[in-house]
Design an enzyme around this catalytic site. Sequence first.
Site, mmCIF file in Angstrom:
data_model
loop_
_atom_site.group_PDB
_atom_site.id
_atom_site.type_symbol
_atom_site.label_atom_id
_atom_site.label_comp_id
_atom_site.label_asym_id
_atom_site.label_seq_id
_atom_site.Cartn_x
_atom_site.Cartn_y
_atom_site.Cartn_z
ATOM 1 N N LYS A 22 0.836 -1.209 0.000
ATOM 2 C CA LYS A 22 0.000 0.000 0.000
ATOM 3 C C LYS A 22 0.869 1.256 0.000
ATOM 4 C CE LYS A 22 -1.886 1.779 4.074
ATOM 5 N NZ LYS A 22 -1.487 3.142 4.234
ATOM 6 N N ASN A 23 1.891 1.232 0.853
ATOM 7 C CA ASN A 23 2.673 2.454 1.031
ATOM 8 C C ASN A 23 3.605 2.761 -0.136
ATOM 9 O OD1 ASN A 23 1.334 2.726 3.398
ATOM 10 N ND2 ASN A 23 3.074 2.267 4.744
ATOM 11 N N ARG A 92 -6.463 9.469 3.590
ATOM 12 C CA ARG A 92 -5.597 10.148 4.539
ATOM 13 C C ARG A 92 -4.263 10.568 3.916
ATOM 14 N NH1 ARG A 92 -8.043 9.870 9.170
ATOM 15 N NH2 ARG A 92 -6.243 10.583 10.332
ATOM 16 N N CYS A 116 -12.578 15.072 13.847
ATOM 17 C CA CYS A 116 -11.879 14.245 14.821
ATOM 18 C C CYS A 116 -11.117 13.105 14.145
ATOM 19 C CB CYS A 116 -12.863 13.689 15.833
ATOM 20 S SG CYS A 116 -14.247 12.864 15.066
ATOM 21 N N ARG A 121 -2.639 15.800 13.360
ATOM 22 C CA ARG A 121 -1.547 15.289 12.510
ATOM 23 C C ARG A 121 -0.920 16.413 11.680
ATOM 24 N NH1 ARG A 121 -2.940 11.861 7.621
ATOM 25 N NH2 ARG A 121 -2.583 13.783 6.522
ATOM 26 N N PRO A 122 0.347 16.690 11.916
ATOM 27 C CA PRO A 122 0.940 17.836 11.240
ATOM 28 C C PRO A 122 1.452 17.514 9.832
ATOM 29 C CG PRO A 122 2.412 16.992 12.950
ATOM 30 C CD PRO A 122 1.270 16.041 12.825
ATOM 31 N N ASP A 305 4.339 0.308 11.861
ATOM 32 C CA ASP A 305 3.173 -0.395 11.322
ATOM 33 C C ASP A 305 3.122 -1.863 11.742
ATOM 34 O OD1 ASP A 305 2.414 1.914 10.082
ATOM 35 O OD2 ASP A 305 2.961 1.304 8.066
ATOM 36 N N ARG A 397 -8.492 -0.693 4.365
ATOM 37 C CA ARG A 397 -7.617 0.359 3.813
ATOM 38 C C ARG A 397 -6.266 -0.212 3.394
ATOM 39 N NH1 ARG A 397 -5.980 4.309 7.828
ATOM 40 N NH2 ARG A 397 -4.684 4.886 6.079
HETATM 41 C C1 UD1 Z 1 3.913 6.675 6.406
HETATM 42 C C2 UD1 Z 1 3.121 5.416 6.143
HETATM 43 C C3 UD1 Z 1 2.613 4.847 7.467
HETATM 44 C C4 UD1 Z 1 3.766 4.637 8.427
HETATM 45 C C5 UD1 Z 1 4.593 5.899 8.566
HETATM 46 C C6 UD1 Z 1 5.857 5.703 9.387
HETATM 47 C C7 UD1 Z 1 2.224 5.762 3.932
HETATM 48 C C8 UD1 Z 1 1.021 5.981 3.072
HETATM 49 N N1 UD1 Z 1 2.008 5.735 5.261
HETATM 50 O O1 UD1 Z 1 3.023 7.622 6.996
HETATM 51 O O2 UD1 Z 1 1.978 3.604 7.183
HETATM 52 O O3 UD1 Z 1 3.258 4.294 9.693
HETATM 53 O O4 UD1 Z 1 5.001 6.373 7.278
HETATM 54 O O5 UD1 Z 1 6.610 4.684 8.865
HETATM 55 O O6 UD1 Z 1 3.318 5.564 3.436
HETATM 56 N N2 UD1 Z 1 5.264 14.459 10.995
HETATM 57 C C9 UD1 Z 1 5.319 15.790 11.345
HETATM 58 N N3 UD1 Z 1 5.221 16.719 10.338
HETATM 59 C C10 UD1 Z 1 5.091 16.387 9.029
HETATM 60 C C11 UD1 Z 1 5.051 15.013 8.694
HETATM 61 C C12 UD1 Z 1 5.128 14.066 9.695
HETATM 62 O O7 UD1 Z 1 5.452 16.142 12.506
HETATM 63 O O8 UD1 Z 1 5.026 17.270 8.169
HETATM 64 C C13 UD1 Z 1 5.357 13.431 12.070
HETATM 65 C C14 UD1 Z 1 4.121 12.551 12.151
HETATM 66 O O9 UD1 Z 1 3.097 13.137 12.913
HETATM 67 C C15 UD1 Z 1 4.689 11.305 12.801
HETATM 68 C C16 UD1 Z 1 6.091 11.213 12.209
HETATM 69 O O10 UD1 Z 1 6.400 12.535 11.741
HETATM 70 O O11 UD1 Z 1 4.790 11.486 14.171
HETATM 71 C C17 UD1 Z 1 6.230 10.205 11.083
HETATM 72 O O12 UD1 Z 1 5.365 10.537 10.051
HETATM 73 P P1 UD1 Z 1 5.669 10.133 8.540
HETATM 74 O O13 UD1 Z 1 6.959 9.401 8.446
HETATM 75 O O14 UD1 Z 1 5.506 11.356 7.717
HETATM 76 O O15 UD1 Z 1 4.528 9.099 8.259
HETATM 77 P P2 UD1 Z 1 3.469 9.150 7.107
HETATM 78 O O16 UD1 Z 1 4.139 9.528 5.822
HETATM 79 O O17 UD1 Z 1 2.288 9.898 7.589
#
Ligand code: UD1
Length: 441
Positions: A22-23, A92, A116, A121-122, A305, A397
């Site tokens: 998926k990712n 998402r 909610c 989530r930033p 994950d 999902r």
């Molecule tokens: C992706 C994966 C998800 C996996 C995660 C970490 C996809 C579609 N999803 O999610 O399955 O669990 O990587 O391996 O590939 N953060 C910030 N600011 C930002 C972006 C992220 O603070 O602009 C924080 C997030 O809140 C979180 C951390 O960074 O605490 C990791 O997030 P990130 O690596 O970006 O994960 P995703 O890309 O959302």
Amino acid sequence: MEIFKINGHKKLSGDVTLHGAKNSALPILCASILIKGESIIHNCPDLSDVKATLKILEDLGCTVTRQGGTVAINASNITTSKIDEGVMRTMRSSILFLGSLVSRTGCASIYLPGGCDIGTRPVDMHIKALKSLGATITENGSGITCCAERLTGAKIILPFASVGATENIIIASAISKGRTTIINPAREPEICDLAEFLNKCGARIYGAGETTIEIEGVENLSPCEHRIIPDRILASTYMSACAATGSNIVIKDVRPTHLSPVFPVFNEMGCRLYLNSNELKVEAPKRLKRVKIIKTMPYPAFPTDSQSPVTAALSVARGTSVIKENIFENRFRFVSQLNRFGADIDVNDQMAVINGVTKLHGADVFATDLRGGAALVIAGLIAEGESTIHSIEHIDRGYERLESNLKQLGADIKRIKDEKITEEKKAEQQQTVCERRAEPL
Ligand code: UD1
């Protein structure tokens, strides 16, 4: 509404083949709008998140066809740079369209999933990076507009190796002017898969999977055929199901290097792992051993994950295991549901202390999120008696027909329509949705 009914306490056996990740699929599909012509993506999993992404591509003007696991996307004519709010709210990972749309059309207007469902989530790293590439960004409550005549390469230092931010930068820079350098990018295999896809199309992306990525922007990209890598998180889910039920199974189409962060944990649990090229045989002991401590971290460390399925397996290990969640603050929300099966897990300060019990009993529970939902299915497989898992749309999902694959391994699990959901259950379900805060894309 659909639910899973599981009659647990049965051993699994036989083999199962992984579907595409998926990712990887999501960012690659988002990136396909950079390419004029028809991109062919093989091994594309049939998941609700993928369906939502394909719907967005169609809304943007792409022609999309699917035949089995192969998806063809013709992005010759992009007719709008605005994405419909309704689809966006079900998806998402919508933020990944920001980089691709602005790069292809000069402007991107997207909504962020709200209410909610999303909480805090930033996406600050995504926004800051696109600004560094020369985009003008305006935020208005629920939406973001991002514009640039042509993005220009820049040096971007990520304070945290965010997977999504790294992907957005790679996608946005592929057809930008000049060179982009990403310092401290995410190194997950899915990042390498995205880079490989774009490089096949003519992009010049160097260093994916390493600590610095260099992207030489090119004028345009040409279509290619690409096969999505197998889903390593699905592999760790099957491994957890096997370990939890004291079973022996074979998982086909694995990439052993992608699973190297999880192998030591399964070894510590007492599982025997045998690799034969891309087949992984998992032999679980009668009762699992505890694991001293697991810390989730960006790749190449233990993946967040895989944390939930492994927590479910450890709930019946001998002794006390500890898991520290370092990526997402709410990743233990499923634990209160897991404890309904008779598990004994305390969560404090993103740390779960799992006191292994000898058995679980059937329970009626709600999936709180994708991987937490998979953990509850595993608990149902362990448990004596019947279990019901509600809100399985979370599971859909990221897992393609999970119940069929588990059935193939001998599990007694069925998906049924829940016509008689009571008002009380509806309220409980609403409660689990509204409690959800920052969740992975
Ligand atoms: C992706 C994966 C998800 C996996 C995660 C970490 C996809 C579609 N999803 O999610 O399955 O669990 O990587 O391996 O590939 N953060 C910030 N600011 C930002 C972006 C992220 O603070 O602009 C924080 C997030 O809140 C979180 C951390 O960074 O605490 C990791 O997030 P990130 O690596 O970006 O994960 P995703 O890309 O959302």
